[in-house]
Design a protein around this motif. Structure first.
Motif, PDB file in Angstrom:
ATOM      1  N   ILE A 103      41.344  68.066  87.090  1.00  8.39           N
ATOM      2  CA  ILE A 103      41.532  66.621  86.947  1.00  8.39           C
ATOM      3  C   ILE A 103      41.175  66.188  85.524  1.00  8.39           C
ATOM      4  O   ILE A 103      41.928  65.457  84.876  1.00  8.39           O
ATOM      5  N   ALA A 104      40.025  66.649  85.034  1.00  6.84           N
ATOM      6  CA  ALA A 104      39.599  66.303  83.673  1.00  6.84           C
ATOM      7  C   ALA A 104      40.614  66.786  82.650  1.00  6.84           C
ATOM      8  O   ALA A 104      40.938  66.074  81.692  1.00  6.84           O
ATOM      9  N   ARG A 146      49.756  61.922  82.170  1.00  2.05           N
ATOM     10  CA  ARG A 146      49.763  60.908  83.226  1.00  2.05           C
ATOM     11  C   ARG A 146      48.525  60.044  83.062  1.00  2.05           C
ATOM     12  O   ARG A 146      47.524  60.478  82.507  1.00  2.05           O
ATOM     13  N   SER A 147      48.606  58.828  83.568  1.00  2.00           N
ATOM     14  CA  SER A 147      47.450  57.932  83.489  1.00  2.00           C
ATOM     15  C   SER A 147      46.393  58.361  84.516  1.00  2.00           C
ATOM     16  O   SER A 147      46.685  59.103  85.470  1.00  2.00           O
ATOM     17  N   ALA A 148      45.189  57.864  84.305  1.00  2.00           N
ATOM     18  CA  ALA A 148      44.098  58.171  85.238  1.00  2.00           C
ATOM     19  C   ALA A 148      44.412  57.654  86.636  1.00  2.00           C
ATOM     20  O   ALA A 148      44.072  58.296  87.630  1.00  2.00           O
ATOM     21  N   THR A 165      36.384  57.748  89.420  1.00  2.00           N
ATOM     22  CA  THR A 165      35.969  59.138  89.603  1.00  2.00           C
ATOM     23  C   THR A 165      36.655  60.033  88.588  1.00  2.00           C
ATOM     24  O   THR A 165      36.045  60.959  88.045  1.00  2.00           O
ATOM     25  N   VAL A 166      37.910  59.747  88.298  1.00  2.00           N
ATOM     26  CA  VAL A 166      38.652  60.526  87.303  1.00  2.00           C
ATOM     27  C   VAL A 166      37.971  60.403  85.947  1.00  2.00           C
ATOM     28  O   VAL A 166      37.759  61.397  85.245  1.00  2.00           O
ATOM     29  N   TYR A 167      37.596  59.186  85.576  1.00  2.00           N
ATOM     30  CA  TYR A 167      36.918  58.987  84.295  1.00  2.00           C
ATOM     31  C   TYR A 167      35.564  59.672  84.263  1.00  2.00           C
ATOM     32  O   TYR A 167      35.141  60.192  83.237  1.00  2.00           O
ATOM     33  N   HIS A 196      32.312  64.435  81.826  1.00  4.24           N
ATOM     34  CA  HIS A 196      31.414  65.585  81.959  1.00  4.24           C
ATOM     35  C   HIS A 196      31.740  66.691  80.977  1.00  4.24           C
ATOM     36  O   HIS A 196      30.887  67.500  80.654  1.00  4.24           O
ATOM     37  N   GLY A 197      32.955  66.739  80.485  1.00  8.23           N
ATOM     38  CA  GLY A 197      33.330  67.803  79.565  1.00  8.23           C
ATOM     39  C   GLY A 197      33.130  67.464  78.103  1.00  8.23           C
ATOM     40  O   GLY A 197      33.332  68.299  77.237  1.00  8.23           O
TER      41      GLY A 197
END
Length: 50
Positions: free
Chosen positions: A15-16, A24-26, A39-41, A46-47
């Motif tokens: 996902i990240a 694609r957009s979040a 949650t996507v953001y 985290h990376g």
């Protein structure tokens, strides 16, 4: 209330990676995985290094 479905670290990484690629957009990614856009953001953050 609906309980959040558990995602493996591999899925979170995927996902990240999709967000970072920018194809694609979040919101689109969140809909594809059935999760909230925030949650996507969170996974994207985290990376990144501080």
């Amino acid at each position: 209330m609906k309980k959040a479905k558990p995602l493996t670290p591999q899925v979170k990484f995927q996902i990240a990676l999709e967000v970072v690629k920018g194809e694609r957009s979040a919101v689109e990614i969140a809909r594809a995985y059935g999760i909230h856009p925030n949650t996507v953001y969170k996974y994207r953050g985290h990376g990144q290094s501080p």
